[in-house]
Write a protein that holds these residues in place. Structure first.
Motif, PDB file in Angstrom:
ATOM      1  N   ASN A 161      40.452  33.161  25.093  1.00 36.54           N
ATOM      2  CA  ASN A 161      41.344  32.239  25.381  1.00 36.54           C
ATOM      3  C   ASN A 161      42.663  33.056  25.779  1.00 36.54           C
ATOM      4  O   ASN A 161      43.688  32.357  26.260  1.00 36.54           O
ATOM      5  CB  ASN A 161      41.773  31.607  24.161  1.00 36.54           C
ATOM      6  CG  ASN A 161      40.642  30.498  23.943  1.00 36.54           C
ATOM      7  OD1 ASN A 161      40.166  30.017  24.795  1.00 36.54           O
ATOM      8  ND2 ASN A 161      40.454  30.034  22.447  1.00 36.54           N
ATOM      9  N   CYS A 162      43.004  34.081  25.347  1.00 39.44           N
ATOM     10  CA  CYS A 162      44.050  34.928  25.843  1.00 39.44           C
ATOM     11  C   CYS A 162      44.116  35.294  27.210  1.00 39.44           C
ATOM     12  O   CYS A 162      44.956  34.968  28.046  1.00 39.44           O
ATOM     13  CB  CYS A 162      44.280  36.307  24.774  1.00 39.44           C
ATOM     14  SG  CYS A 162      45.314  37.520  25.579  1.00 39.44           S
ATOM     15  N   CYS A 190      47.647  35.152  22.793  1.00 38.77           N
ATOM     16  CA  CYS A 190      47.264  36.484  22.502  1.00 38.77           C
ATOM     17  C   CYS A 190      47.977  36.991  21.412  1.00 38.77           C
ATOM     18  O   CYS A 190      48.931  36.651  20.975  1.00 38.77           O
ATOM     19  CB  CYS A 190      47.909  37.215  23.842  1.00 38.77           C
ATOM     20  SG  CYS A 190      47.422  36.629  25.289  1.00 38.77           S
ATOM     21  N   SER A 191      47.330  37.698  20.559  1.00 38.79           N
ATOM     22  CA  SER A 191      47.605  37.870  19.228  1.00 38.79           C
ATOM     23  C   SER A 191      48.543  39.091  19.170  1.00 38.79           C
ATOM     24  O   SER A 191      48.964  39.747  18.225  1.00 38.79           O
ATOM     25  CB  SER A 191      46.407  38.119  18.087  1.00 38.79           C
ATOM     26  OG  SER A 191      45.481  39.021  18.847  1.00 38.79           O
ATOM     27  N   GLY A 192      48.668  39.830  20.367  1.00 37.79           N
ATOM     28  CA  GLY A 192      49.535  41.004  20.265  1.00 37.79           C
ATOM     29  C   GLY A 192      49.649  41.785  21.477  1.00 37.79           C
ATOM     30  O   GLY A 192      48.939  41.146  22.687  1.00 37.79           O
ATOM     31  N   ALA A 193      50.316  42.787  21.669  1.00 36.01           N
ATOM     32  CA  ALA A 193      50.489  43.594  22.876  1.00 36.01           C
ATOM     33  C   ALA A 193      48.981  44.185  23.410  1.00 36.01           C
ATOM     34  O   ALA A 193      48.809  44.150  24.556  1.00 36.01           O
ATOM     35  CB  ALA A 193      51.187  44.777  22.587  1.00 36.01           C
ATOM     36  N   SER A 195      47.487  42.994  26.968  1.00 34.09           N
ATOM     37  CA  SER A 195      46.955  44.246  27.986  1.00 34.09           C
ATOM     38  C   SER A 195      45.665  44.151  28.473  1.00 34.09           C
ATOM     39  O   SER A 195      45.102  44.107  29.511  1.00 34.09           O
ATOM     40  CB  SER A 195      47.398  45.491  27.567  1.00 34.09           C
ATOM     41  OG  SER A 195      46.610  45.823  26.458  1.00 34.09           O
ATOM     42  N   SER A 196      44.871  43.706  27.635  1.00 39.86           N
ATOM     43  CA  SER A 196      43.251  43.276  27.911  1.00 39.86           C
ATOM     44  C   SER A 196      42.946  42.043  28.635  1.00 39.86           C
ATOM     45  O   SER A 196      42.395  42.291  29.826  1.00 39.86           O
ATOM     46  CB  SER A 196      42.496  42.783  26.687  1.00 39.86           C
ATOM     47  OG  SER A 196      41.309  42.311  26.906  1.00 39.86           O
ATOM     48  N   THR A 249      46.107  47.894  35.995  1.00 36.14           N
ATOM     49  CA  THR A 249      46.010  49.076  34.881  1.00 36.14           C
ATOM     50  C   THR A 249      47.270  49.516  34.637  1.00 36.14           C
ATOM     51  O   THR A 249      48.287  49.493  35.216  1.00 36.14           O
ATOM     52  CB  THR A 249      45.321  50.328  35.735  1.00 36.14           C
ATOM     53  OG1 THR A 249      45.711  50.379  36.833  1.00 36.14           O
ATOM     54  CG2 THR A 249      43.764  49.623  35.896  1.00 36.14           C
ATOM     55  N   ALA A 250      47.414  50.361  33.839  1.00 38.49           N
ATOM     56  CA  ALA A 250      48.509  51.167  33.247  1.00 38.49           C
ATOM     57  C   ALA A 250      49.369  52.105  34.142  1.00 38.49           C
ATOM     58  O   ALA A 250      48.209  52.631  34.857  1.00 38.49           O
ATOM     59  CB  ALA A 250      48.243  51.858  31.818  1.00 38.49           C
ATOM     60  N   ALA A 251      50.512  52.234  34.214  1.00 38.01           N
ATOM     61  CA  ALA A 251      50.988  53.089  35.144  1.00 38.01           C
ATOM     62  C   ALA A 251      52.184  53.857  34.424  1.00 38.01           C
ATOM     63  O   ALA A 251      52.836  53.158  33.628  1.00 38.01           O
ATOM     64  CB  ALA A 251      51.449  52.275  36.545  1.00 38.01           C
TER      65      ALA A 251
END
Length: 150
Positions: free
Chosen positions: A33-34, A116-119, A123-124, A132-134
Motif C-alpha cells: 500500500n505504501c 508508509c510507516s516511515g522513511a 525509500s522502498s 536509488t540513493a545518491a
C-alpha cells in the motif's frame, strides 16, 4: 557406506531449501500500500511526476565538506589608524571557528505517503520507480581572512 546414506538423506532437504529460498530481485521494492500511494496512477500524470521528484530529493544525501580558511597577509604603507584586534588574535579566532563536515539525510515523508510507516518504507516505495540513493558533495566553503601588518 554411511556417508552415502547421510548424503542421500540430506539431498532432499538441500533441494527443498533451494526451492523455498526467497528471491530478492525486486531491488528493495515492496509492492504494498505504501508503494501504491507513492507510485500509483490514481492521481494522474502531474502528481506522478511530482511524486517521483519527491523521491529523487528524498533519496539524495548532501555532504558539505569542512570549511577552508585562506589567510592573506598584506603590508600597510602607513599606520594611520589603530586596530582593535591584533592580527594574531584575529587569526586565532578564525582557526577556532572551523566547522566539521555536515551530512544532510532527508527524513521527512510527504503527507500523501501516509500509508508508509516511515522513511525506510518510503525509500522502498521510491525504489519501485528505480530511484536509488545518491550522494552529492557540495563545494567546500572558503573563508578568506586578510591580515594587514602595519
Amino acid at each position: 557406506m554411511k556417508s552415502v546414506l547421510i548424503t542421500a538423506a540430506l539431498l532432499p532437504l538441500a533441494s527443498a531449501g533451494a526451492v523455498f529460498k526467497p528471491r530478492n530481485n525486486n531491488n528493495g521494492c515492496n509492492a504494498d500500500n505504501c508503494a501504491r500511494a507513492v507510485t500509483g496512477t490514481r492521481r494522474g500524470p502531474e502528481s506522478m511526476s511530482s511524486f517521483r521528484q519527491d523521491c529523487t530529493s528524498f533519496m539524495s544525501t548532501t555532504v558539505t565538506p569542512p570549511m577552508s580558511t585562506v589567510i592573506v597577509t598584506t603590508t600597510a604603507d602607513s599606520c594611520d589608524e589603530e586596530e582593535d584586534v591584533a592580527p594574531q588574535t584575529l587569526l586565532k579566532r578564525v582557526q577556532e571557528k572551523r566547522a566539521e563536515a555536515v551530512t544532510v539525510f532527508p527524513t521527512a515523508v510527504p503527507t500523501y505517503a501516509s500509508a508508509c510507516s516511515g522513511a525506510v518504507r518510503y525509500s522502498s516505495a521510491c525504489s519501485c520507480w528505480g530511484v536509488t540513493a545518491a550522494v552529492t558533495t557540495a563545494p567546500t566553503p572558503v573563508i578568506t581572512v586578510t591580515i594587514t601588518v602595519y
